[in-house]
Design a protein around this motif. Structure first.
Motif, PDB file in Angstrom:
ATOM      1  N   CYS A  11       0.950   8.299  -1.820  1.00 21.41           N
ATOM      2  CA  CYS A  11      -0.379   8.308  -1.228  1.00 21.41           C
ATOM      3  C   CYS A  11      -0.966   6.905  -1.339  1.00 21.41           C
ATOM      4  CB  CYS A  11      -1.279   9.313  -1.940  1.00 21.41           C
ATOM      5  SG  CYS A  11      -2.989   9.284  -1.360  1.00 21.41           S
ATOM      6  N   ILE A  13      -4.020   6.036  -1.113  1.00 24.19           N
ATOM      7  CA  ILE A  13      -5.336   6.035  -1.760  1.00 24.19           C
ATOM      8  C   ILE A  13      -5.209   6.184  -3.266  1.00 24.19           C
ATOM      9  CG2 ILE A  13      -7.554   7.246  -1.928  1.00 24.19           C
ATOM     10  CD1 ILE A  13      -7.124   8.070   1.009  1.00 24.19           C
ATOM     11  N   SER A  56      -2.448   8.933   5.281  1.00 15.85           N
ATOM     12  CA  SER A  56      -2.599   8.402   3.923  1.00 15.85           C
ATOM     13  C   SER A  56      -1.274   8.260   3.183  1.00 15.85           C
ATOM     14  CB  SER A  56      -3.518   9.318   3.105  1.00 15.85           C
ATOM     15  OG  SER A  56      -4.773   9.437   3.718  1.00 15.85           O
ATOM     16  N   SER A 152     -11.413  11.143   7.118  1.00 14.90           N
ATOM     17  CA  SER A 152     -10.948  10.362   5.974  1.00 14.90           C
ATOM     18  C   SER A 152     -11.428   8.925   6.051  1.00 14.90           C
ATOM     19  CB  SER A 152      -9.409  10.389   5.936  1.00 14.90           C
ATOM     20  OG  SER A 152      -8.943   9.462   4.994  1.00 14.90           O
ATOM     21  N   MET A 154      -9.816   6.570   5.223  1.00 14.83           N
ATOM     22  CA  MET A 154      -8.637   5.750   5.539  1.00 14.83           C
ATOM     23  C   MET A 154      -8.776   5.080   6.904  1.00 14.83           C
ATOM     24  SD  MET A 154      -6.419   5.379   3.284  1.00 14.83           S
ATOM     25  CE  MET A 154      -5.119   4.751   4.294  1.00 14.83           C
TER      26      MET A 154
END
Length: 160
Positions: A11, A13, A56, A152, A154
């Protein structure tokens, strides 16, 4: 699908790493993958698995896993947006998500509207794909829902 069952991913994040144990296709948004981190031998604990949006994730190990050759994801006779009936309970609703588990089981998330005082509320339940029958197919001429962002961060923030 960018990733396969059993493939090791990370991931962007949280930097959590693990293997894809479930693939989930949504009617309104991008694919999501259930990531299972490895067993922690020192603590004798199995960390919780988490669903993470496609955008992500990045592959840690490339290529197709051996599990993916066993359980190929396929679009069955049931499509996102179809109205189905659970043959066990009789509950009817619209298919809003289709998920493939690592053991090869396909599950459907069925969304249905409440009744009476709860008529304005949408409810969701998961059922086995083999346990439903199609009540109404989404017609090829129907406008299919546009895939949207999940909101998100992102999409807005660079995490470099």
């Amino acid at each position: 699908m960018r990733f396969q069952l059993g493939q090791k991913v990370r991931c962007n994040i949280t930097e959590m790493e693990g293997k894809v144990s479930q693939i989930s296709k949504h009617i309104y948004s991008q694919d999501r993958y259930c990531i299972q981190p490895p067993y922690n031998k020192e603590k004798a604990q199995m960390p919780s698995a988490h669903f993470i949006d496609d955008a992500s994730l990045e592959a840690v190990e490339g290529g197709q896993s051996t599990l993916a050759t066993i359980h190929q994801y396929r679009d069955g006779d049931i499509c996102l947006g179809d109205v189905v009936k659970d043959t066990l309970t009789g509950m009817e609703g619209k298919v809003t998500e289709r998920s493939l588990c690592l053991n090869g089981c396909y599950r459907l998330r069925i969304t249905y509207m409440g009744a009476g005082d709860n008529a304005k509320h949408a409810y969701h339940t998961w059922v086995e794909e083999k346990g439903v029958e199609v009540v109404k197919k989404i017609a090829e001429t129907d406008t299919k829902p546009e895939q949207r962002s999940t909101g998100s961060v992102m999409e807005e923030v660079s995490w470099n």
